[in-house]
Design an enzyme around this catalytic site. Structure first.
Site, short mmCIF file in Angstrom:
data_model
loop_
_atom_site.label_atom_id
_atom_site.label_comp_id
_atom_site.label_asym_id
_atom_site.label_seq_id
_atom_site.Cartn_x
_atom_site.Cartn_y
_atom_site.Cartn_z
N CYS A 142 0.96 -1.19 -0.03
CA CYS A 142 0.23 0.08 0.11
C CYS A 142 0.62 1.32 -0.07
O CYS A 142 0.62 1.53 -0.59
CB CYS A 142 -1.17 0.36 1.08
SG CYS A 142 -1.61 1.70 1.60
N GLY B 66 0.90 -10.57 2.29
CA GLY B 66 0.90 -9.73 1.33
C GLY B 66 0.43 -10.21 0.00
O GLY B 66 0.25 -11.56 -0.06
N HIS C 148 -24.63 23.09 2.28
CA HIS C 148 -25.32 23.68 1.19
C HIS C 148 -23.68 24.64 0.73
O HIS C 148 -23.77 25.55 1.36
CB HIS C 148 -26.32 23.83 1.00
CG HIS C 148 -26.24 24.55 -0.57
ND1 HIS C 148 -26.83 23.97 -1.81
CD2 HIS C 148 -26.55 26.04 -0.90
CE1 HIS C 148 -27.15 24.53 -2.85
NE2 HIS C 148 -26.93 25.85 -2.15
#
Length: 462
Positions: A46, A143, A439
């Site tokens: 990762c 992994g 908003h």
């Protein structure tokens, strides 16, 4: 093999990627004595070859696109090209900062970190650097690596994996990408932004085929608009070098040529020659088999991350590692609901989802019990400002909870946090509709979709 009998750890972890280091940090936090063994760099795929570097490249591509398109916002900017050396330095600086931070974190938790190639030597030990590290429990977290196909050799020259693509010292003029899943479409997106002529070859009928079909179709439409080419529904047959690139032939005889071929058909588990089978660990096609609590068939051994046949996502590895640590520390644990894990593909536009697809919901609940709603981002002010298009699609059990949220559009990955709460807390549309969204934000799109599903649409048609 020398054995340091003075120390028997509570937990010995083989692999320092997302699953392994998360387990180490949480176990140490809970008072367990932990040894963490990693042959390469702490952080695993990762941090060094996956999530972080690819997203850095994608962000650099986004900046390039914004420079090209700046005049539509009234800003005069000049795009002079990609300095790939500088892009790679930017990527590496991001990785370096996170890597140093992670090293400090592991040290601060007093985890015994051992750099070296380990091998399972018994149900309670790992051999590394000529020593036998004993533990009351062993966690396997070794992994994955990029996969290829029979007869297709990844040579790192013209036929490359994602590992090679992340350090490529040039922007290829043209590229064929074998595989239209997450890895394939992310590289297609980044390379197109850098100026590469890209063609994706996907054997299944749609790009990102595990996503809801509506999301796949929206992404395909967006990619066509961007000039990213793709061929769907026909499988790969062969690849060969040409004078200046690679030629790919499909099962139907169709051919494509490019400067490089990126093989992006997924990742396979790292489990060969590590002693797993010799110690009786149950395996299937290289994966270690586990139950819902990440336990193998050997009582003293657990496994997590890409090594087990669950979702290959870093945050799944984190969760699985934490689950193991807490179970070993005696805490009450609950199995992971993998449908409830947020999933994001960081191409342009982004694809984000949580829960089940419409097709899966119909399988689970019956076609007559499933309700769907699509909210177009054209009605969302913030998306209009950003000039992004796409949709939020909700999948609901009739008169019940929302069981799927599927989103396509720029920055939709940032909205998936709320979506996972909606799914995991089994929220009703009426409950979400009561919440007030700021908003103008893109998160309003989720709120508006639930307002519509609750029968009281605001900025959308009945």
């Amino acid at each position: 093999m020398a054995n340091d009998a003075s120390t028997v750890f509570d937990l010995v972890i083989l692999g320092g990627g997302s699953g392994g280091y998360a387990a180490a940090l949480r176990a140490a936090q809970l008072g367990l004595d932990v040894a963490l063994i990693e042959k390469n760099k702490l952080g695993g795929t990762c941090l060094h070859q996956g999530c972080i570097p690819t997203k850095a490249l994608l962000h650099a591509g986004e900046i390039a696109d914004q420079a090209r398109e700046s005049e539509q916002f009234g800003v005069k900017a000049t795009f002079e090209g990609i300095d790939i050396a500088a892009v790679l330095k930017y990527k590496d600086d991001v990785i370096s900062g996170l890597y140093k931070g992670l090293q400090g974190l592991v040290a601060s938790r007093k985890v015994t970190y051992i750099e070296g190639e380990g091998r399972l030597s018994s149900p309670t030990s790992v051999d590394v650097n000529g020593q036998r590290i004993e533990g009351r429990h062993v966690l396997l977290a070794t992994g994955s690596v990029p996969r290829s196909l029979p007869g297709l050799t990844i040579d790192g020259n013209r036929i490359i994996s994602s590992d090679h693509a992340l350090v490529l010292d040039r922007v290829p003029k043209s590229a064929i990408i074998l595989g239209g899943g997450v890895i394939g479409v992310e590289f297609a997106s980044a390379w197109k932004s850098f100026g590469t002529d890209v063609t994706i070859v996907e054997g299944l009928p749609h790009l990102v085929p595990v996503e809801d079909e509506n999301s796949s179709k929206l992404l395909e439409r967006a990619f066509r608009k961007r000039g990213i080419k793709f061929n769907l529904g026909t499988f790969f047959q062969s690849a060969e070098y040409t004078a200046d690139g690679v030629k790919v032939t499909l099962a139907d005889g169709k051919t494509f040529e490019g400067e490089v071929l990126l093989v992006a058909i997924g990742r396979g588990p790292v489990s060969q020659n590590l002693g797993y089978e010799e110690q009786g660990v149950a395996m299937d096609r290289g994966y270690v088999l586990v139950d819902e609590f990440m336990r193998t068939n050997v009582p003293t051994i657990s496994a997590v991350g890409d090594l087990v046949p669950t979702l290959q996502l870093a945050h799944v590895g984190f969760a699985e590692g934490i689950l193991v640590a807490e179970r070993l520390a005696g805490l009450k644990t609950v199995p992971i609901d993998y449908d409830g894990v947020p999933r994001v593909t960081y191409c342009h536009p982004e694809v984000a989802s949580v829960g089940v697809t419409e097709a899966k919901a119909k399988e689970l609940y019956g076609a007559d019990k499933v309700v769907t709603l699509k909210y177009n981002l054209a009605g969302n002010g913030r998306s209009k400002i950003l000039k992004t298009s796409g949709e939020v699609k909700l999948v609901q059990v009739r008169d019940g909870a929302v069981v799927g949220v599927h989103m396509v559009g720029d920055r939709m990955g940032e909205q998936v946090g709320e979506a996972q709460l909606i799914y995991n807390w089994e929220a009703l549309p009426t409950e979400v509709a009561q919440l007030i969204h700021a908003h103008p934000t893109q998160s309003e799109a989720l709120g508006e979709a639930h307002l519509a599903l609750a029968g009281k649409p605001l900025h959308s048609h009945d």
